[in-house]
Write a protein that holds these residues in place. Sequence first.
Motif, PDB file in Angstrom:
ATOM      1  N   UNK A  51      18.507 -27.739  76.761  1.00  0.00           N
ATOM      2  CA  UNK A  51      18.709 -27.636  75.561  1.00  0.00           C
ATOM      3  C   UNK A  51      17.862 -28.822  74.885  1.00  0.00           C
ATOM      4  N   UNK A  52      17.042 -28.336  73.931  1.00  0.00           N
ATOM      5  CA  UNK A  52      16.283 -29.360  72.978  1.00  0.00           C
ATOM      6  C   UNK A  52      16.369 -29.258  71.522  1.00  0.00           C
ATOM      7  N   UNK A  53      16.539 -30.388  71.111  1.00  0.00           N
ATOM      8  CA  UNK A  53      16.748 -30.727  69.682  1.00  0.00           C
ATOM      9  C   UNK A  53      15.602 -31.299  69.012  1.00  0.00           C
ATOM     10  N   UNK A  54      14.695 -31.071  68.296  1.00  0.00           N
ATOM     11  CA  UNK A  54      13.228 -31.743  67.696  1.00  0.00           C
ATOM     12  C   UNK A  54      14.051 -32.579  66.908  1.00  0.00           C
ATOM     13  N   UNK A  55      12.891 -33.814  66.901  1.00  0.00           N
ATOM     14  CA  UNK A  55      13.045 -35.054  66.146  1.00  0.00           C
ATOM     15  C   UNK A  55      12.585 -34.545  64.547  1.00  0.00           C
ATOM     16  N   UNK A  56      13.145 -34.977  63.461  1.00  0.00           N
ATOM     17  CA  UNK A  56      12.420 -34.745  62.227  1.00  0.00           C
ATOM     18  C   UNK A  56      11.743 -36.168  61.860  1.00  0.00           C
ATOM     19  N   UNK A  57      10.393 -35.436  61.206  1.00  0.00           N
ATOM     20  CA  UNK A  57       9.346 -36.545  60.886  1.00  0.00           C
ATOM     21  C   UNK A  57      10.033 -37.515  59.834  1.00  0.00           C
ATOM     22  N   UNK A  58       9.758 -38.917  60.140  1.00  0.00           N
ATOM     23  CA  UNK A  58      10.262 -39.921  59.462  1.00  0.00           C
ATOM     24  C   UNK A  58       9.416 -41.239  59.542  1.00  0.00           C
ATOM     25  N   UNK A  59       9.302 -41.911  58.526  1.00  0.00           N
ATOM     26  CA  UNK A  59       8.467 -43.185  58.536  1.00  0.00           C
ATOM     27  C   UNK A  59       9.516 -44.135  59.191  1.00  0.00           C
ATOM     28  N   UNK A  60       8.991 -44.686  60.456  1.00  0.00           N
ATOM     29  CA  UNK A  60       9.887 -45.458  61.131  1.00  0.00           C
ATOM     30  C   UNK A  60       9.612 -46.733  60.500  1.00  0.00           C
ATOM     31  N   UNK A  61      11.029 -47.506  60.408  1.00  0.00           N
ATOM     32  CA  UNK A  61      11.043 -48.858  59.854  1.00  0.00           C
ATOM     33  C   UNK A  61      11.202 -49.832  61.081  1.00  0.00           C
ATOM     34  N   UNK A  62      12.464 -49.332  62.016  1.00  0.00           N
ATOM     35  CA  UNK A  62      12.767 -50.353  62.871  1.00  0.00           C
ATOM     36  C   UNK A  62      13.507 -49.541  63.874  1.00  0.00           C
ATOM     37  N   UNK A  63      13.075 -49.306  65.170  1.00  0.00           N
ATOM     38  CA  UNK A  63      13.972 -48.487  66.057  1.00  0.00           C
ATOM     39  C   UNK A  63      15.423 -49.311  66.676  1.00  0.00           C
TER      40      UNK A  63
END
Length: 206
Positions: free
Chosen positions: A122-134
């Motif tokens: 089962x795969x859930x894609x990531x949404x595009x986002x401007x990454x600040x801090x992971x």
Amino acid sequence: NTIVVEPGANAALSGRTAENVFADARWALLSLEVPESAALEFATRAQRHGVRVALNASPTLSEPLPEGLVDLLIVNTVEISSLAGSAWEQIEDLPAAVGVESVVVTRGGAGVDLFQRGAPVQHVPAQAVKVVDTTGCGDAFAGVMMAALTQGAQPQDALRQATPVILVTSAADAQTRLAGLQAGADDFFTNPKQKRTEDYITGRYG
């Protein structure tokens, strides 16, 4: 993403704890920021009480898991590579190879995969986002997934609830995250049926 850990009291923790900690529990979520031996001892005791065990294997395990000790393994690509080898994506039955029932692999911008014995990936894609801090994304993801499982969700549904939380966590700095929690956490957690994770994120960040 820079995390500095001072073990402190964690290093002295053992897997022995009061029996009543397992009362009415459905799942136990463990990580490896305590001694690995303590986590595995706690997992053994949890299973004896009929409590299912999830392990967020971060930092990575030093040796393979005992067969059947952990029900759900949550790892990133680095951690699963250390457990199953760099060709882990080619393994026909990844959960069986690492001795668990299910494996969740978080893949950053590539989304999240759920591997279960005898079932398609089962795969859930990531949404595009401007990454600040992971920092803390994995912890937030694991916490929401476990909350969903504890409420009776199936693993694939829990995965869909938890994955959007990575968006919120990575797109904000620590101060913003704290402000969001203070403003909305009470409402979110006291209305779990009315405010699913996706609705909360859409309303506050969409």
